[in-house]
Design an enzyme around this catalytic site. Structure first.
Site, PDB file in Angstrom:
ATOM      1  N   GLN A 151       0.849  -1.199   0.000  1.00  0.00           N
ATOM      2  CA  GLN A 151       0.000   0.000   0.000  1.00  0.00           C
ATOM      3  C   GLN A 151       0.878   1.241   0.000  1.00  0.00           C
ATOM      4  O   GLN A 151       0.379   2.354  -0.070  1.00  0.00           O
ATOM      5  CB  GLN A 151      -0.860   0.040   1.262  1.00  0.00           C
ATOM      6  CG  GLN A 151      -1.759  -1.151   1.444  1.00  0.00           C
ATOM      7  CD  GLN A 151      -2.417  -1.125   2.809  1.00  0.00           C
ATOM      8  OE1 GLN A 151      -3.448  -0.487   3.011  1.00  0.00           O
ATOM      9  NE2 GLN A 151      -1.828  -1.807   3.764  1.00  0.00           N
ATOM     10  N   HIS A 211      -1.336   1.454  -4.353  1.00  0.00           N
ATOM     11  CA  HIS A 211      -1.674   2.874  -4.229  1.00  0.00           C
ATOM     12  C   HIS A 211      -0.711   3.774  -4.984  1.00  0.00           C
ATOM     13  O   HIS A 211      -0.610   4.967  -4.704  1.00  0.00           O
ATOM     14  CB  HIS A 211      -1.747   3.267  -2.744  1.00  0.00           C
ATOM     15  CG  HIS A 211      -2.872   2.587  -2.009  1.00  0.00           C
ATOM     16  ND1 HIS A 211      -2.935   2.508  -0.638  1.00  0.00           N
ATOM     17  CD2 HIS A 211      -3.968   1.942  -2.475  1.00  0.00           C
ATOM     18  CE1 HIS A 211      -4.037   1.840  -0.287  1.00  0.00           C
ATOM     19  NE2 HIS A 211      -4.669   1.486  -1.382  1.00  0.00           N
ATOM     20  N   SER A 237       0.453  -2.835   8.711  1.00  0.00           N
ATOM     21  CA  SER A 237      -0.767  -2.183   8.229  1.00  0.00           C
ATOM     22  C   SER A 237      -1.857  -2.314   9.279  1.00  0.00           C
ATOM     23  O   SER A 237      -2.013  -3.381   9.882  1.00  0.00           O
ATOM     24  CB  SER A 237      -1.241  -2.826   6.917  1.00  0.00           C
ATOM     25  OG  SER A 237      -2.479  -2.266   6.527  1.00  0.00           O
TER      26      SER A 237
HETATM   27  P1  NAD Z   1      -1.493   2.727   8.959  1.00  0.00           P
HETATM   28  O1  NAD Z   1      -0.768   3.960   9.341  1.00  0.00           O
HETATM   29  O2  NAD Z   1      -2.969   2.726   9.004  1.00  0.00           O
HETATM   30  O3  NAD Z   1      -1.003   1.519   9.877  1.00  0.00           O
HETATM   31  C1  NAD Z   1       0.357   1.344  10.141  1.00  0.00           C
HETATM   32  C2  NAD Z   1       0.461   0.283  11.221  1.00  0.00           C
HETATM   33  O4  NAD Z   1       1.847   0.011  11.391  1.00  0.00           O
HETATM   34  C3  NAD Z   1      -0.080   0.755  12.569  1.00  0.00           C
HETATM   35  O5  NAD Z   1      -0.998  -0.208  13.034  1.00  0.00           O
HETATM   36  C4  NAD Z   1       1.163   0.816  13.484  1.00  0.00           C
HETATM   37  O6  NAD Z   1       0.897   0.280  14.750  1.00  0.00           O
HETATM   38  C5  NAD Z   1       2.139  -0.082  12.771  1.00  0.00           C
HETATM   39  N1  NAD Z   1       3.534   0.296  12.916  1.00  0.00           N
HETATM   40  C6  NAD Z   1       4.108   1.497  12.656  1.00  0.00           C
HETATM   41  N2  NAD Z   1       5.453   1.435  12.821  1.00  0.00           N
HETATM   42  C7  NAD Z   1       5.723   0.167  13.218  1.00  0.00           C
HETATM   43  C8  NAD Z   1       6.926  -0.517  13.535  1.00  0.00           C
HETATM   44  N3  NAD Z   1       8.118   0.069  13.470  1.00  0.00           N
HETATM   45  N4  NAD Z   1       6.834  -1.824  13.899  1.00  0.00           N
HETATM   46  C9  NAD Z   1       5.618  -2.448  13.979  1.00  0.00           C
HETATM   47  N5  NAD Z   1       4.462  -1.864  13.656  1.00  0.00           N
HETATM   48  C10 NAD Z   1       4.507  -0.565  13.286  1.00  0.00           C
HETATM   49  O7  NAD Z   1      -0.949   2.307   7.518  1.00  0.00           O
HETATM   50  P2  NAD Z   1      -1.631   1.516   6.335  1.00  0.00           P
HETATM   51  O8  NAD Z   1      -2.467   0.407   6.861  1.00  0.00           O
HETATM   52  O9  NAD Z   1      -0.550   1.232   5.369  1.00  0.00           O
HETATM   53  O10 NAD Z   1      -2.634   2.566   5.675  1.00  0.00           O
HETATM   54  C11 NAD Z   1      -2.136   3.866   5.378  1.00  0.00           C
HETATM   55  C12 NAD Z   1      -2.431   4.372   3.980  1.00  0.00           C
HETATM   56  O11 NAD Z   1      -1.676   5.590   3.768  1.00  0.00           O
HETATM   57  C13 NAD Z   1      -1.955   3.423   2.931  1.00  0.00           C
HETATM   58  O12 NAD Z   1      -2.997   3.319   2.036  1.00  0.00           O
HETATM   59  C14 NAD Z   1      -0.741   4.095   2.255  1.00  0.00           C
HETATM   60  O13 NAD Z   1      -0.963   4.201   0.860  1.00  0.00           O
HETATM   61  C15 NAD Z   1      -0.660   5.487   2.786  1.00  0.00           C
HETATM   62  N6  NAD Z   1       0.663   5.813   3.420  1.00  0.00           N
HETATM   63  C16 NAD Z   1       1.827   5.378   2.850  1.00  0.00           C
HETATM   64  C17 NAD Z   1       3.051   5.644   3.474  1.00  0.00           C
HETATM   65  C18 NAD Z   1       4.321   5.140   2.822  1.00  0.00           C
HETATM   66  O14 NAD Z   1       4.361   4.973   1.600  1.00  0.00           O
HETATM   67  N7  NAD Z   1       5.383   4.864   3.583  1.00  0.00           N
HETATM   68  C19 NAD Z   1       3.093   6.349   4.669  1.00  0.00           C
HETATM   69  C20 NAD Z   1       1.857   6.791   5.236  1.00  0.00           C
HETATM   70  C21 NAD Z   1       0.658   6.510   4.585  1.00  0.00           C
END
Ligand code: NAD
Ligand code: ZN
Length: 256
Positions: free
Chosen positions: A107, A127, A201
């Site tokens: 994603q 995405h 996620s």
């Molecule tokens: P989310 O932010 O909803 O969930 C991220 C999850 O990862 C959380 O539950 C959190 O507890 C966990 N987490 C964070 N850091 C961690 C770590 N170091 N170790 C273990 N767990 C950890 O993200 P999502 O479900 O991917 O949904 C977000 C949407 O936003 C996606 O559709 C994406 O396209 C977009 N997005 C992308 C990025 C990127 O490309 N890096 C960043 C932010 C948002």
């Protein structure tokens, strides 16, 4: 469902499942990239938690929304360019390289799976990718550098050099249709695996979050690796709770 929150046990469970699997699919979200310095979406302090996203319909309808979206893209660009793949990205690239994993479905829009060495035919970006842009009408590409020059010269959101259409970063915004080809590829990969590993996620954004459920329905073992509880912990076979990099690190070392 078994919840494992001890690090060495989580490493052992993941290692055993991967070693015993026929074909693995890895599904990733923003949490895999926080250890590379890119904030996730829902954790407190994330850049997205401070600002409402720009919705697709608003981007189409309003010049103000387009300019806001572009400024955010330019801001985020610096962050994405300086971020480096971490131990989990490297471990997953190793699973692809060795043929244990068939695909990475992500994603994320940060390009870190490519940069860790996952080839395009093994990577499914549901995405899109924030490192490039393109025309919404004819598809002609535009680099972010070109977009920036256009915006600064005209004061307007950039328009396509070929057809004059609206240009947008190649990401799927909230409310924007999903990419048909990527969805098909993800469906096929999900249907063909016997171990599906969902990493970092919260599993709340659909249709992406439908893939772990589909894998489970098809008879695959579902493992969730995440620090916080997710929407699908109840249906998973194993929930490995903890920081992602450390849990994947032994796999990464094994593949080096
Ligand atoms: P989310 O932010 O909803 O969930 C991220 C999850 O990862 C959380 O539950 C959190 O507890 C966990 N987490 C964070 N850091 C961690 C770590 N170091 N170790 C273990 N767990 C950890 O993200 P999502 O479900 O991917 O949904 C977000 C949407 O936003 C996606 O559709 C994406 O396209 C977009 N997005 C992308 C990025 C990127 O490309 N890096 C960043 C932010 C948002
Ligand atoms: Zn065009």
């Amino acid at each position: 469902m078994a919840i494992v929150d001890d690090l060495s046990e989580a490493r052992a469970v993941l290692g055993d499942l991967v070693a015993g699997a026929g074909r693995v699919v890895v599904f990733t979200g923003a949490g895999i990239s926080t250890e590379s310095g890119i904030p996730d979406f829902r954790s407190p302090g994330g850049i997205w938690s401070q600002r409402e996203p720009v919705y697709y319909d608003d981007f189409l309808a309003s010049e103000e929304a387009r300019l806001e979206d572009w400024h955010r893209r330019f801001d985020m660009r610096r962050l994405l360019e300086t971020a480096r793949p971490n131990a989990a990205h490297r471990a997953i690239a190793g699973l692809i390289k060795s043929g244990i994993a068939s695909h990475v479905i992500t994603q994320n829009i940060d390009g870190l799976h490519q940069r860790s060495g996952v080839p395009d035919d093994r990577l499914i970006e549901l995405h899109g990718n924030a490192t490039t842009a393109g025309c919404l009408d004819c598809g002609a590409p535009m680099t972010l550098d070109e977009a920036r020059v256009e915006l600064e010269a005209s004061g307007h959101a950039p328009r396509c050099f070929s057809c004059g259409g609206l240009v947008k970063a190649r990401v799927i915004s909230f409310g924007q249709p999903m990419p048909v080809r990527e969805m098909e590829r993800a469906e096929i990969a999900t249907g063909d695996c016997d171990l599906f590993v969902a990493v970092g996620s919260s599993l709340v954004v659909y249709p992406a979050a439908g893939f772990p459920l589909a894998a489970k329905r098809n008879g695959a073992t579902l493992v969730i690796v995440n620090r916080d509880p997710t929407e699908q912990d109840q249906v998973a076979d194993y929930v490995l709770r903890g920081a992602i990099g450390p849990i994947f690190e032994p796999l990464s070392v094994g593949e080096a």
